[in-house]
Design a protein around this motif. Sequence first.
Motif, PDB file in Angstrom:
ATOM      1  N   VAL A   1     -35.867  21.002  10.699  1.00  0.00           N
ATOM      2  CA  VAL A   1     -34.722  21.173   9.802  1.00  0.00           C
ATOM      3  C   VAL A   1     -34.489  19.871   9.053  1.00  0.00           C
ATOM      4  N   ASN A   2     -34.615  19.922   7.734  1.00  0.00           N
ATOM      5  CA  ASN A   2     -34.360  18.765   6.879  1.00  0.00           C
ATOM      6  C   ASN A   2     -33.318  19.178   5.842  1.00  0.00           C
ATOM      7  N   LEU A   3     -32.083  18.780   6.075  1.00  0.00           N
ATOM      8  CA  LEU A   3     -30.983  19.190   5.211  1.00  0.00           C
ATOM      9  C   LEU A   3     -30.014  18.036   5.021  1.00  0.00           C
ATOM     10  N   ARG A   4     -29.269  18.115   3.913  1.00  0.00           N
ATOM     11  CA  ARG A   4     -28.234  17.129   3.621  1.00  0.00           C
ATOM     12  C   ARG A   4     -26.952  17.882   3.238  1.00  0.00           C
ATOM     13  N   PHE A   5     -25.835  17.436   3.787  1.00  0.00           N
ATOM     14  CA  PHE A   5     -24.534  18.051   3.533  1.00  0.00           C
ATOM     15  C   PHE A   5     -23.594  16.985   2.966  1.00  0.00           C
ATOM     16  N   ASP A   6     -22.973  17.285   1.819  1.00  0.00           N
ATOM     17  CA  ASP A   6     -22.151  16.307   1.120  1.00  0.00           C
ATOM     18  C   ASP A   6     -20.710  16.778   0.950  1.00  0.00           C
ATOM     19  N   THR A   7     -19.807  15.813   0.968  1.00  0.00           N
ATOM     20  CA  THR A   7     -18.395  16.085   0.707  1.00  0.00           C
ATOM     21  C   THR A   7     -18.219  16.752  -0.648  1.00  0.00           C
ATOM     22  N   GLY A   8     -17.260  17.682  -0.696  1.00  0.00           N
ATOM     23  CA  GLY A   8     -16.979  18.392  -1.928  1.00  0.00           C
ATOM     24  C   GLY A   8     -17.792  19.655  -2.097  1.00  0.00           C
ATOM     25  N   LYS A   9     -18.653  19.954  -1.115  1.00  0.00           N
ATOM     26  CA  LYS A   9     -19.479  21.145  -1.171  1.00  0.00           C
ATOM     27  C   LYS A   9     -19.273  21.987   0.084  1.00  0.00           C
ATOM     28  N   SER A  10     -19.620  23.257  -0.011  1.00  0.00           N
ATOM     29  CA  SER A  10     -19.550  24.141   1.143  1.00  0.00           C
ATOM     30  C   SER A  10     -20.939  24.692   1.442  1.00  0.00           C
TER      31      SER A  10
END
Length: 205
Positions: free
Chosen positions: A21-30
């Motif tokens: 699993v290679n993922l990035r989660f950023d503020t301001g997104k869902s």
Amino acid sequence: MTIELENLGKKFRKEWIFRNVNLRFDTGKSYTFVGPNGSGKSTLLQVLIGVMPHSEGKVSYTLNGVEVSLDDIYKKIVIAAPYLELVEEFTLLESIEFHQKFKPFKDNITSHQLLDYLQLTPHKDKAIKNFSSGMKQRLKLGLAFYSEAPIILLDEPTSNLDAQGSAWYLEQIEKHTENRLLIICSNQPNEYTFCNNIVDIRDYK
């Protein structure tokens, strides 16, 4: 706030629940983790926040470019999930005040104001053990939405909610998730119709 997963994997005994699993989660997104029951959505969520250890790979957290340690990440997170228990002996008001000692509410909201926002004021002195499953879920969601934390995690958010409760949930999403990182686990499309970032756990089997 940013969370990055690098080659993340979780194994139970000899079975890989997910891998690479290679993922990035950023503020301001869902973001929404989807997949059938038992596919590993909740496991990925729990590994992501350090509640459950991963078997391989790396999870990193950064806030304004500064790395946040795993020991401190809990201060940045609120979660509502069916498997999280409430203190059944507390009254509703006691439960809110207890939570507030650990996670302050946004905009200096008081416990009595939160009761109004939850539409549960008439039940403030009722013990949680006497609540319906829907009332308990509304409380869990309310504590998550109104807490001062940059990351909101919701697992099966409309579980046990009726149509009115589900509408209330969507209203809270609109009001309280801007400039925050929202991650949902769901297999009910009505819970995440607003979300453009869909992660199918089956892609990582």
